[in-house]
Write an enzyme that holds these catalytic residues in place. Structure first.
Site, PDB file in Angstrom:
ATOM      1  N   HIS A 110      27.860  22.726  49.945  1.00 46.35           N
ATOM      2  CA  HIS A 110      28.736  21.564  50.083  1.00 46.35           C
ATOM      3  C   HIS A 110      28.224  20.436  49.193  1.00 46.35           C
ATOM      4  O   HIS A 110      27.021  20.196  49.089  1.00 46.35           O
ATOM      5  CB  HIS A 110      28.772  21.082  51.537  1.00 46.35           C
ATOM      6  N   SER A 111      29.173  19.735  48.532  1.00 45.74           N
ATOM      7  CA  SER A 111      28.832  18.611  47.664  1.00 45.74           C
ATOM      8  C   SER A 111      27.892  19.109  46.566  1.00 45.74           C
ATOM      9  O   SER A 111      28.147  20.132  45.944  1.00 45.74           O
ATOM     10  CB  SER A 111      28.224  17.491  48.532  1.00 45.74           C
ATOM     11  N   CYS A 112      26.783  18.423  46.323  1.00 43.85           N
ATOM     12  CA  CYS A 112      25.851  18.886  45.294  1.00 43.85           C
ATOM     13  C   CYS A 112      25.298  20.268  45.616  1.00 43.85           C
ATOM     14  O   CYS A 112      24.891  21.000  44.702  1.00 43.85           O
ATOM     15  CB  CYS A 112      24.707  17.882  45.138  1.00 43.85           C
TER      16      CYS A 112
END
Length: 262
Positions: free
Chosen positions: A103-105
Site C-alpha cells: 500500500h502507498s510506497c
C-alpha cells in the site's frame, strides 16, 4: 502513514522472526501473503490481517528500518540496496506459493522486489496487489513532496487522512511520526522508477475512489506493467480504505478468493 501499531504477539499474531520479517505462522498453509506497509508505516499495520484471513493464508509483514522495533536504526536512503537486502531476508520465507500486497510506497517496494526476483529467475509472486499508489510513470511526473517545508508536508499528509483527529492535534506525536513518512517520500521520489518494466505476474490495482494521491486513471496504468492479467478494484473511500472495518473485510475476502482459487 496510518497510525495503527501493534506489539509483536505470540500464537496466531505476527511475531518478529528477523529484522525485516514479522510472521504469523500457519502450519499447513497453502499460500503466503507478503505485506509491505504504507509510507512511514510498520509491519504491525497488518497484525489484524493475520487474524482475519483464512488459515490457508500465512501473513508475512515486512518491517523496514526506522519503524517500531527498528526505530533506532537509520531509514533506507536508496531503493537498490533495500531491495537487495529484502531479497536475502525473504529467501527463507519464500518456500511455497506467495503473493505481494503493498500500500502507498509499499506498493512501489513490492513492485521493485517482484522485478528483482524475476530478473534473478525466481521465485516470483503468484499475484501482485498494488494499493493506493500510482504506477511508476505518473508517480515520477507528479509534484514532489519531500522538498516541502515541514508545515506544508504536514498539511499534505493530513489531507490524506492518515492520522486520527486526536493524534493530528498532538504536536509532539506528529513531530515524532512525520519524519518516517518524509523519509519514505524522500526515498521514492529520488529513486529512478522503472517506467517501462513489465512482469509476467498478474496485477490487481486497488484504490479508494476519493484517493487524491492515486487517481483512477493513474491506477489503471499499472496494467502496462504486466504481460498477463490486470484488473482494477475501487472502494468507496479514500487513501486509507483498507483500514476501515467493512472495506477491510471486503478486501481480505477478495484477496483470499484470488490467491486460493483452484
Amino acid at each position: 502513514m496510518h497510525t495503527r501499531t501493534h506489539a509483536p504477539e505470540t500464537g496466531a499474531g505476527l511475531v518478529v522472526e528477523s529484522p525485516f520479517i514479522w510472521r504469523a505462522r500457519r502450519p499447513g498453509h497453502r499460500h503466503q501473503l507478503i505485506c509491505f506497509p504504507q509510507a512511514g508505516g510498520g509491519a504491525g499495520a497488518f497484525a489484524d490481517w493475520a487474524q482475519e484471513l483464512p488459515a490457508d493464508i500465512e501473513v508475512v509483514a515486512v518491517q523496514l528500518p526506522g519503524r517500531q522495533n527498528r526505530i533506532m536504526e537509520d531509514p533506507a536512503t536508496e531503493v537498490g540496496p533495500l531491495v537487495r537486502a529484502l531479497t536475502q531476508a525473504l529467501r527463507p520465507v519464500l518456500d511455497g506459493p506467495f503473493s505481494f500486497f503493498g500500500h502507498s510506497c509499499g506498493a512501489l517496494l513490492a513492485f521493485e522486489l517482484a522485478l528483482a526476483l524475476q530478473s534473478r529467475g525466481g521465485p516470483r509472486p503468484a499475484h501482485l496487489f498494488l494499493s493506493g499508489q500510482a504506477s511508476p510513470e505518473p508517480f515520477r511526473n507528479r509534484p514532489q513532496l519531500h522538498g516541502l517545508s515541514d508545515d506544508e508536508f504536514r498539511a499534505e499528509v493530513l489531507r490524506l487522512g492518515g492520522f486520527d483527529e486526536e493524534l493530528a492535534d498532538d504536536e509532539d506525536a506528529m513531530d515524532a511520526l512525520l519524519p518516517s513518512v518524509m523519509d519514505d517520500f524522500s526515498l521514492w521520489e529520488q529513486h529512478v522508477m522503472p517506467v517501462d518494466a513489465r512482469l509476467d505476474v498478474p496485477i490487481t490495482a486497488l484504490v479508494g475512489e476519493s484517493d487524491s494521491r492515486a487517481p483512477l486513471n493513474e491506477m489503471e496504468t499499472w496494467g502496462a506493467h504486466t504481460d498477463t492479467a490486470f484488473d482494477l478494484r475501487v472502494y468507496p473511500s479514500g487513501h486509507f480504505y483498507l483500514f476501515e472495518p467493512g472495506l477491510s473485510s471486503e478486501l481480505l475476502e477478495f484477496i483470499a478468493g484470488t490467491v486460493l482459487e483452484p
